[in-house]
Design a protein around this motif. Structure first.
Motif, mmCIF file in Angstrom:
data_model
loop_
_atom_site.group_PDB
_atom_site.id
_atom_site.type_symbol
_atom_site.label_atom_id
_atom_site.label_comp_id
_atom_site.label_asym_id
_atom_site.label_seq_id
_atom_site.Cartn_x
_atom_site.Cartn_y
_atom_site.Cartn_z
ATOM 1 N N ASN A 1 0.757 -7.970 -8.226
ATOM 2 C CA ASN A 1 1.281 -8.555 -7.009
ATOM 3 C C ASN A 1 1.850 -7.343 -6.049
ATOM 4 O O ASN A 1 1.808 -6.132 -6.600
ATOM 5 C CB ASN A 1 2.847 -8.987 -7.484
ATOM 6 N N TYR A 2 2.031 -7.312 -4.875
ATOM 7 C CA TYR A 2 2.278 -6.596 -3.798
ATOM 8 C C TYR A 2 3.721 -6.171 -4.279
ATOM 9 O O TYR A 2 4.551 -6.755 -4.401
ATOM 10 C CB TYR A 2 2.149 -7.052 -2.315
ATOM 11 N N GLU A 3 4.035 -4.588 -3.885
ATOM 12 C CA GLU A 3 5.094 -3.815 -4.250
ATOM 13 C C GLU A 3 5.786 -4.170 -5.749
ATOM 14 O O GLU A 3 6.828 -3.828 -6.056
ATOM 15 C CB GLU A 3 6.206 -4.721 -3.315
ATOM 16 N N GLU A 4 4.959 -4.689 -6.609
ATOM 17 C CA GLU A 4 5.021 -4.469 -7.905
ATOM 18 C C GLU A 4 4.061 -3.829 -8.634
ATOM 19 O O GLU A 4 4.217 -2.877 -9.454
ATOM 20 C CB GLU A 4 5.357 -5.945 -8.666
ATOM 21 N N GLY A 5 2.682 -4.361 -8.587
ATOM 22 C CA GLY A 5 1.691 -3.462 -9.255
ATOM 23 C C GLY A 5 0.857 -2.700 -8.216
ATOM 24 O O GLY A 5 0.041 -1.709 -8.608
ATOM 25 N N TYR A 6 1.327 -2.847 -6.935
ATOM 26 C CA TYR A 6 0.494 -1.881 -5.833
ATOM 27 C C TYR A 6 1.153 -1.937 -4.594
ATOM 28 O O TYR A 6 2.019 -2.782 -4.408
ATOM 29 C CB TYR A 6 -0.864 -2.388 -5.616
ATOM 30 N N ASN A 7 1.139 -0.916 -4.021
ATOM 31 C CA ASN A 7 1.622 -0.676 -2.716
ATOM 32 C C ASN A 7 0.712 -0.281 -1.550
ATOM 33 O O ASN A 7 -0.101 0.379 -1.814
ATOM 34 C CB ASN A 7 3.183 0.471 -2.716
ATOM 35 N N LEU A 8 1.097 -0.449 -0.201
ATOM 36 C CA LEU A 8 0.126 -0.324 0.991
ATOM 37 C C LEU A 8 1.252 0.387 1.850
ATOM 38 O O LEU A 8 2.200 -0.097 2.194
ATOM 39 C CB LEU A 8 -0.451 -1.060 1.241
ATOM 40 N N SER A 9 0.743 1.406 2.519
ATOM 41 C CA SER A 9 1.501 1.968 3.539
ATOM 42 C C SER A 9 0.510 2.715 4.733
ATOM 43 O O SER A 9 -0.671 3.256 4.579
ATOM 44 C CB SER A 9 2.667 2.931 3.137
ATOM 45 N N LEU A 10 0.959 2.719 6.022
ATOM 46 C CA LEU A 10 0.308 3.350 7.220
ATOM 47 C C LEU A 10 0.736 4.775 7.226
ATOM 48 O O LEU A 10 1.900 5.400 6.995
ATOM 49 C CB LEU A 10 0.571 2.597 8.505
ATOM 50 N N THR A 11 -0.472 5.631 7.454
ATOM 51 C CA THR A 11 -0.363 7.076 7.490
ATOM 52 C C THR A 11 -0.146 7.505 8.856
ATOM 53 O O THR A 11 -0.349 6.796 9.730
ATOM 54 C CB THR A 11 -1.475 7.804 6.709
ATOM 55 N N ASP A 12 0.046 8.661 9.227
ATOM 56 C CA ASP A 12 0.267 9.411 10.344
ATOM 57 C C ASP A 12 -0.984 9.353 11.054
ATOM 58 O O ASP A 12 -1.096 9.440 12.257
ATOM 59 C CB ASP A 12 0.831 10.809 10.511
ATOM 60 N N ASP A 13 -2.012 9.424 10.342
ATOM 61 C CA ASP A 13 -3.426 9.367 10.942
ATOM 62 C C ASP A 13 -3.881 7.943 11.260
ATOM 63 O O ASP A 13 -5.207 7.867 11.312
ATOM 64 C CB ASP A 13 -4.575 10.070 10.061
ATOM 65 N N ASP A 14 -3.161 6.846 11.078
ATOM 66 C CA ASP A 14 -3.420 5.463 11.103
ATOM 67 C C ASP A 14 -4.450 5.029 10.100
ATOM 68 O O ASP A 14 -5.378 4.122 10.388
ATOM 69 C CB ASP A 14 -4.105 5.294 12.765
ATOM 70 N N GLU A 15 -4.342 5.593 9.021
ATOM 71 C CA GLU A 15 -5.021 5.187 7.744
ATOM 72 C C GLU A 15 -4.091 4.318 6.962
ATOM 73 O O GLU A 15 -3.106 4.238 7.249
ATOM 74 C CB GLU A 15 -5.545 6.156 7.016
ATOM 75 N N VAL A 16 -4.693 3.426 6.020
ATOM 76 C CA VAL A 16 -4.030 2.571 4.974
ATOM 77 C C VAL A 16 -3.945 3.391 3.602
ATOM 78 O O VAL A 16 -4.981 3.409 3.006
ATOM 79 C CB VAL A 16 -4.429 1.275 4.961
ATOM 80 N N ALA A 17 -2.711 3.883 3.455
ATOM 81 C CA ALA A 17 -2.777 4.461 1.950
ATOM 82 C C ALA A 17 -2.257 3.418 0.923
ATOM 83 O O ALA A 17 -1.715 2.500 1.095
ATOM 84 C CB ALA A 17 -1.809 5.467 1.880
ATOM 85 N N PHE A 18 -2.908 3.480 -0.380
ATOM 86 C CA PHE A 18 -2.730 2.603 -1.365
ATOM 87 C C PHE A 18 -1.995 3.423 -2.821
ATOM 88 O O PHE A 18 -2.273 4.560 -2.721
ATOM 89 C CB PHE A 18 -3.819 1.995 -1.821
ATOM 90 N N ARG A 19 -1.285 2.637 -3.565
ATOM 91 C CA ARG A 19 -0.831 3.377 -4.735
ATOM 92 C C ARG A 19 -0.926 2.242 -5.806
ATOM 93 O O ARG A 19 -0.155 1.025 -5.699
ATOM 94 C CB ARG A 19 0.762 3.693 -4.751
ATOM 95 N N ILE A 20 -1.697 2.185 -6.609
ATOM 96 C CA ILE A 20 -1.973 1.180 -7.712
ATOM 97 C C ILE A 20 -1.495 1.669 -8.989
ATOM 98 O O ILE A 20 -1.788 2.655 -9.494
ATOM 99 C CB ILE A 20 -3.374 0.813 -7.781
ATOM 100 N N SER A 21 -0.369 0.796 -9.605
ATOM 101 C CA SER A 21 0.017 1.041 -10.635
ATOM 102 C C SER A 21 -1.073 0.689 -12.069
ATOM 103 O O SER A 21 -1.036 -0.418 -12.355
ATOM 104 C CB SER A 21 1.389 0.322 -11.025
ATOM 105 N N ALA A 22 -1.889 1.338 -12.430
ATOM 106 C CA ALA A 22 -2.713 1.398 -13.463
ATOM 107 C C ALA A 22 -2.273 0.854 -14.524
ATOM 108 O O ALA A 22 -2.643 -0.033 -15.337
ATOM 109 C CB ALA A 22 -3.786 2.431 -13.149
#
Length: 424
Positions: free
Chosen positions: A102-123
């Protein structure tokens, strides 16, 4: 029938930058264990409500991820019992299993200063895999919009491995719009996407309602032109110019695809309760092998991008879309059903069995529409013995203009000078 939520699944490649790629692989293997254990316990008669609490404490995954994998496994069991599927789900599934979160529980997304999409997955608990997403511009643009707009909501995702590479499939849901159930449609629009055009045919229970071919030869021309320029500057070692040319090409193609997809949807809206049907081209890239030069041309054509743009523009208008198996859609005669490669010669189609002649791309779009009727609709495929004139348009800066075409309708058994229905 009531409309369903407008949901889109966006596919991305994971550029993992946290130096723990193996952690994600281990997590998908742990997900496989959870799935197999769920099926095994369900088969043994364990109360389904007790399975998730039991496995949450045993699995080396975050609690929410375990819950979602258990729910997916029990859904497979429920489908087996309710719909009498041929085989009961296996509790010995091989290979990695998608990590459902689920978003913001098992993974997160965010926009970077370079206009990329960063991810963080709780493996795994307190262990994260981080990096940035890579993918086609259409998916990235829609995801960035979802991250910044109140009209869209990012929901669940699946992290998985495909051909040895990590991917993330993200679901987004529109909070304001719904899409009509495709089985409630009264017209099926078959869409045949080609190297230099897209052919459309609208089929209802009364027969073929209308056809249209949208030419866009400039996309192929511009892609080849930019490829030649990039190769020259790359050989000269001018990497900065190479990147600039690549960006210009992408913007040009994206602009043309938006125009064509918008015209497809607008054309479809004139028919009663339309449903747009494409060929399923997911495996197309793996099956293409026509030599180095042709492979480069075909692999870089924006077939799926055009389908995606059309699909989500249609969904905004409440129009459903789906895909069918593309097997022999370009070789099959829509009149008698005879299929062989010799039926088609470039843009001309002449059936070796019944003699029916037509524009080959229009014929393919008819076959796609017929397959859509057979797959999704409760009404029968109508007789296709009378076809309208093939009309062609071409996108211009000011909109779409008509291109030269034939002036007589195609009627089965009544060819005119061997050219009827065929547009040069």
């Amino acid at each position: 029938m009531t409309g369903a939520s407008l949901v889109k699944t966006l596919d991305f490649q994971l550029n993992i930058q946290s130096d723990n790629e193996s952690l994600l692989k281990d997590a998908t293997l742990e997900a496989r264990w959870v799935y197999n254990e769920t099926i095994r316990l369900a088969k043994e008669g364990v109360d389904w409500n007790d399975i998730s609490p039991c496995l949450e404490g045993e699995a080396n995954l975050i609690k929410n991820t375990t819950q979602r994998i258990v729910a997916k496994a029990l859904e497979a069991m429920e489908n087996y019992y309710e719909y009498d599927d041929y085989n009961i789900p296996s509790h010995t599934k091989d290979g990695a299993y998608p990590l459902r979160t689920n978003y913001e529980e098992g993974y997160n997304l965010s926009l970077t200063d370079d206009d990329e999409v960063a991810f963080r997955i709780s493996a795994k608990p307190y262990n994260h895999v981080k990096g940035v997403l890579r993918g086609n511009d259409a998916h990235l643009d829609l995801l960035k919009n979802a991250l910044t707009s109140d009209e869209w909501k990012v929901t669940t995702s699946e992290a998985l491995w495909r051909d040895g590479e990590p991917e993330l499939h993200v679901n987004i849901r529109n909070t304001e719009r719904t899409v009509r159930d495709k089985q409630d449609s009264r017209t099926v629009i078959g869409v045949d996407v080609n190297e230099d055009n897209v052919a459309l045919t609208a089929v209802s229970a009364d027969g073929v309602e209308d056809t249209l071919i949208i030419d866009f030869p400039e996309i192929k021309f511009e892609r080849h032109r930019y490829f030649t320029m990039r190769k020259r500057v790359q050989n000269a070692g001018k990497d900065s110019i190479h990147d600039a040319l690549e960006g210009r090409e992408e913007r040009f193609v994206r602009d043309r695809l938006h125009k064509v997809s918008r015209h497809i949807v607008e054309w479809s809206q004139q028919f009663e309760r339309p449903c747009i049907v494409f060929e399923d081209l997911k495996e197309m890239r793996d099956s293409i092998d026509y030599g180095t030069r042709m492979n480069r041309r075909l692999h870089h054509l924006p077939f799926r991008a055009l389908q995606f743009y059309t699909s989500y523009k249609a969904a905004f208008e409440g129009i459903p879309s789906d895909s069918i198996d593309p097997y022999k859609t370009s070789q099959r005669c829509p009149m008698c059903g005879h299929a062989e490669r010799a039926n088609r010669k470039k843009k001309r189609f002449k059936c070796k069995s019944c003699g029916h002649q037509d524009h080959s791309d229009r014929g393919a779009s008819m076959n796609i529409a017929v397959k859509g009727v057979e797959k999704y609709m409760s009404w029968n495929v109508p007789a296709l013995n009378s076809l309208p004139v093939v009309r062609k348009v071409r996108p211009q800066a000011s909109g779409f203009v008509d291109s030269p075409t034939v002036t007589h309708p195609t009627v089965r058994g009544h060819p005119a000078d061997d050219q009827l229905g065929v547009s040069d």
